[in-house]
Design a protein around this motif. Structure first.
Motif, PDB file in Angstrom:
ATOM      1  N   PHE A 155      37.870  34.028  23.437  1.00  0.00           N
ATOM      2  CA  PHE A 155      38.875  33.069  22.991  1.00  0.00           C
ATOM      3  C   PHE A 155      38.990  31.953  24.020  1.00  0.00           C
ATOM      4  CE2 PHE A 155      39.780  37.018  20.869  1.00  0.00           C
ATOM      5  CZ  PHE A 155      40.009  36.607  19.569  1.00  0.00           C
ATOM      6  N   LYS A 156      38.740  30.725  23.560  1.00  0.00           N
ATOM      7  CA  LYS A 156      38.777  29.592  24.488  1.00  0.00           C
ATOM      8  C   LYS A 156      40.214  29.302  24.914  1.00  0.00           C
ATOM      9  CE  LYS A 156      39.047  25.696  21.340  1.00  0.00           C
ATOM     10  NZ  LYS A 156      38.558  24.409  21.007  1.00  0.00           N
ATOM     11  N   ASP A 157      40.330  28.689  26.076  1.00  0.00           N
ATOM     12  CA  ASP A 157      41.615  28.292  26.661  1.00  0.00           C
ATOM     13  C   ASP A 157      42.528  29.478  26.955  1.00  0.00           C
ATOM     14  OD1 ASP A 157      40.847  25.598  26.494  1.00  0.00           O
ATOM     15  OD2 ASP A 157      41.594  25.466  24.433  1.00  0.00           O
ATOM     16  N   ALA A 158      41.970  30.648  27.156  1.00  0.00           N
ATOM     17  CA  ALA A 158      42.790  31.826  27.464  1.00  0.00           C
ATOM     18  C   ALA A 158      43.303  31.756  28.900  1.00  0.00           C
ATOM     19  CB  ALA A 158      41.977  33.097  27.261  1.00  0.00           C
ATOM     20  N   GLN A 159      44.558  32.074  29.075  1.00  0.00           N
ATOM     21  CA  GLN A 159      45.140  32.182  30.416  1.00  0.00           C
ATOM     22  C   GLN A 159      44.888  33.567  30.997  1.00  0.00           C
ATOM     23  OE1 GLN A 159      49.297  31.292  30.019  1.00  0.00           O
ATOM     24  NE2 GLN A 159      48.930  29.207  29.314  1.00  0.00           N
ATOM     25  N   LEU A 160      44.720  34.548  30.110  1.00  0.00           N
ATOM     26  CA  LEU A 160      44.506  35.932  30.525  1.00  0.00           C
ATOM     27  C   LEU A 160      43.181  36.457  29.975  1.00  0.00           C
ATOM     28  CD1 LEU A 160      48.082  37.322  29.763  1.00  0.00           C
ATOM     29  CD2 LEU A 160      47.171  36.655  31.994  1.00  0.00           C
ATOM     30  N   HIS A 161      42.486  37.245  30.793  1.00  0.00           N
ATOM     31  CA  HIS A 161      41.234  37.889  30.386  1.00  0.00           C
ATOM     32  C   HIS A 161      41.256  39.331  30.882  1.00  0.00           C
ATOM     33  CE1 HIS A 161      39.173  34.153  29.254  1.00  0.00           C
ATOM     34  NE2 HIS A 161      39.787  33.614  30.301  1.00  0.00           N
ATOM     35  N   VAL A 162      40.899  40.252  30.014  1.00  0.00           N
ATOM     36  CA  VAL A 162      40.766  41.645  30.409  1.00  0.00           C
ATOM     37  C   VAL A 162      39.341  41.865  30.890  1.00  0.00           C
ATOM     38  CG1 VAL A 162      40.773  44.034  29.588  1.00  0.00           C
ATOM     39  CG2 VAL A 162      42.529  42.439  28.805  1.00  0.00           C
ATOM     40  N   ARG A 167      37.669  52.963  34.258  1.00  0.00           N
ATOM     41  CA  ARG A 167      39.003  53.496  34.552  1.00  0.00           C
ATOM     42  C   ARG A 167      39.860  52.374  35.115  1.00  0.00           C
ATOM     43  NH1 ARG A 167      35.533  57.357  35.332  1.00  0.00           N
ATOM     44  NH2 ARG A 167      35.921  59.471  34.623  1.00  0.00           N
ATOM     45  N   GLY A 168      41.152  52.510  34.897  1.00  0.00           N
ATOM     46  CA  GLY A 168      42.065  51.499  35.400  1.00  0.00           C
ATOM     47  C   GLY A 168      42.115  50.304  34.464  1.00  0.00           C
ATOM     48  N   LYS A 169      42.835  49.287  34.928  1.00  0.00           N
ATOM     49  CA  LYS A 169      42.894  48.079  34.131  1.00  0.00           C
ATOM     50  C   LYS A 169      42.951  46.880  35.054  1.00  0.00           C
ATOM     51  CE  LYS A 169      47.865  48.567  33.352  1.00  0.00           C
ATOM     52  NZ  LYS A 169      48.905  48.639  32.328  1.00  0.00           N
ATOM     53  N   LYS A 170      42.273  45.815  34.596  1.00  0.00           N
ATOM     54  CA  LYS A 170      42.217  44.604  35.381  1.00  0.00           C
ATOM     55  C   LYS A 170      42.337  43.415  34.439  1.00  0.00           C
ATOM     56  CE  LYS A 170      39.517  42.249  38.919  1.00  0.00           C
ATOM     57  NZ  LYS A 170      38.315  42.314  39.762  1.00  0.00           N
ATOM     58  N   VAL A 171      43.335  42.584  34.704  1.00  0.00           N
ATOM     59  CA  VAL A 171      43.560  41.375  33.929  1.00  0.00           C
ATOM     60  C   VAL A 171      43.492  40.209  34.891  1.00  0.00           C
ATOM     61  CG1 VAL A 171      45.148  40.110  32.432  1.00  0.00           C
ATOM     62  CG2 VAL A 171      45.012  42.599  32.278  1.00  0.00           C
ATOM     63  N   ILE A 172      42.674  39.225  34.561  1.00  0.00           N
ATOM     64  CA  ILE A 172      42.551  38.021  35.377  1.00  0.00           C
ATOM     65  C   ILE A 172      43.386  36.932  34.735  1.00  0.00           C
ATOM     66  CG2 ILE A 172      40.971  36.232  36.214  1.00  0.00           C
ATOM     67  CD1 ILE A 172      38.742  38.341  36.138  1.00  0.00           C
ATOM     68  N   GLU A 173      44.195  36.281  35.575  1.00  0.00           N
ATOM     69  CA  GLU A 173      45.016  35.188  35.076  1.00  0.00           C
ATOM     70  C   GLU A 173      44.440  33.877  35.586  1.00  0.00           C
ATOM     71  OE1 GLU A 173      49.699  33.895  34.688  1.00  0.00           O
ATOM     72  OE2 GLU A 173      49.164  35.832  35.548  1.00  0.00           O
TER      73      GLU A 173
END
Length: 175
Positions: A155-162, A167-173
């Motif tokens: 999705f273009k122009d996303a502020q957040l990316h998974v 294991r675990g979770k990581k979200v890039i802002e």
């Protein structure tokens, strides 16, 4: 590029807020361009719009549409209409003809759907012949008719990316 829009019927603001939001989120994640809400619930519109701003894409929501007008307009512009119902033909029997369609409206109800919807639809499609969630019906249908792999949509122009991880979770802002 195939155009797909979801028409949500019968949304009851006090009861269906969460389910309708999930129908919208699922539609977006699986490649629909937008959702038309045949009810007046500005909070759903705000919620979905805010989510799209953070997670990107061009998905839209239109609130308080007149369902019959929207269906007739869609069809007059060359579109086809698929009504998801447990009383229709089985999804596997409709997939090939739905995949050929370049402009598709998928109608999903929350409460008893007016009989006229069954008559206006090009397909009344059952995603299984047992009661289950309209969220599941939308997801399975969009996955089955997809041209590409919808679970890998970017999705273009996303502020957040998974970031996919074992294991675990990581979200890039993004700033």
């Amino acid at each position: 590029m195939k155009r797909i829009v979801i028409l949500r019927l019968g949304h009851r603001p006090q009861r269906d807020k969460r389910i309708t939001t999930h129908v919208a989120l699922t539609a977006r994640a699986f490649g629909a361009e937008g959702i038309l809400l045949a009810s007046n619930d500005p909070s759903i519109t705000r919620s979905v719009t805010q989510m799209c701003q953070r997670w990107g894409g061009e998905f839209y929501i239109r609130n308080d549409v007149k369902w019959k007008t929207e269906i007739k307009k869609w069809k007059s512009e060359g579109g086809k209409v698929c009504h998801l119902s447990m009383y229709g033909i089985n999804l596997p029997d409709a997939v090939a003809s739905m995949q050929e369609c370049e402009k598709l409206m998928i109608v999903v109800g929350a409460e008893k759907v007016p009989f006229e919807v069954y008559e206006l639809a090009d397909w009344n499609v059952a995603v299984g012949n047992q009661p289950h969630s309209e969220v599941a019906a939308v997801a399975v249908t969009l996955d089955r008719i997809a041209e590409d792999e919808p679970l890998k949509n970017e999705f273009k122009d996303a502020q957040l990316h998974v970031v996919p991880m074992d294991r675990g979770k990581k979200v890039i802002e993004n700033s």
